[in-house]
Design a protein around this motif. Sequence first.
Motif, PDB file in Angstrom:
ATOM      1  N   ILE A   1      21.610  18.563 -14.908  1.00 38.94           N
ATOM      2  CA  ILE A   1      21.672  19.403 -15.822  1.00 38.94           C
ATOM      3  C   ILE A   1      22.176  20.732 -14.930  1.00 38.94           C
ATOM      4  O   ILE A   1      22.853  21.752 -15.602  1.00 38.94           O
TER       5      ILE A   1
ATOM      6  N   ILE B   1      19.687  23.051 -26.240  1.00 41.90           N
ATOM      7  CA  ILE B   1      20.133  23.315 -25.031  1.00 41.90           C
ATOM      8  C   ILE B   1      20.108  24.926 -25.061  1.00 41.90           C
ATOM      9  O   ILE B   1      20.465  25.721 -26.014  1.00 41.90           O
TER      10      ILE B   1
ATOM     11  N   ILE C   1      18.638  13.903 -18.767  1.00 41.69           N
ATOM     12  CA  ILE C   1      19.135  15.586 -18.729  1.00 41.69           C
ATOM     13  C   ILE C   1      17.972  16.541 -18.503  1.00 41.69           C
ATOM     14  O   ILE C   1      18.269  17.844 -18.396  1.00 41.69           O
TER      15      ILE C   1
END
Length: 208
Positions: A142, A106, A134
Amino acid sequence: MFKTMQKHGVALALFAALFTGLTALVNELTKPTIAQQSALQQKMLFDQVIPDDVYDNNIQNSCLLVKDSPLGKGARHIYVARKGDTPVAVVMEATAPDGYSGAIQILVGADFKGTILGTRVTEHHETPGLGDKIELRLSDWITHFTNKRIQGSDDASWAVQKDGGQFTQFTGATITPRAVVNAVKRAGLFAETLPQQLGELPACGDKQ
């Protein structure tokens, strides 16, 4: 017979040398274009996790390296956003190691006061139709981290709703969002400690 084989061998060697040379030439010619495209893609991602009115420096050229931190094992890049000469926020590469199907990579933008400015998933192997929500192209989940503040390491709201927190989980898939929430929380808390470390961290590319 031997001379024929020798001729073929020489021809093959010359062909291999020529092919290798052409490959190297093409590689050299395309390097600038590839680097430019890579930089543009990185800038597009950065624009999604940190507002451009927060800083006025070239954040891509302000890269520092951290090792074995709350962002994950091994080396991680952080990019320091500055207003004038003052550091105001960071974009961090982080890992959620406990996704359902492995590690989730991420990108987290955060200021130094516990506020998450934005988050995006850059790589994952979660189950299609379940944990892959996600991804921004599949769900806006997100984006729900944006402008959320972490009130210390004991902030119970930084969890999925199943665990008593504020973030929704996916139907049939709690492990994935839980892993991302925890990773973003760790990154945000780590960002608060960075102002005291910035002067000591090596620049990306420096020999260690």
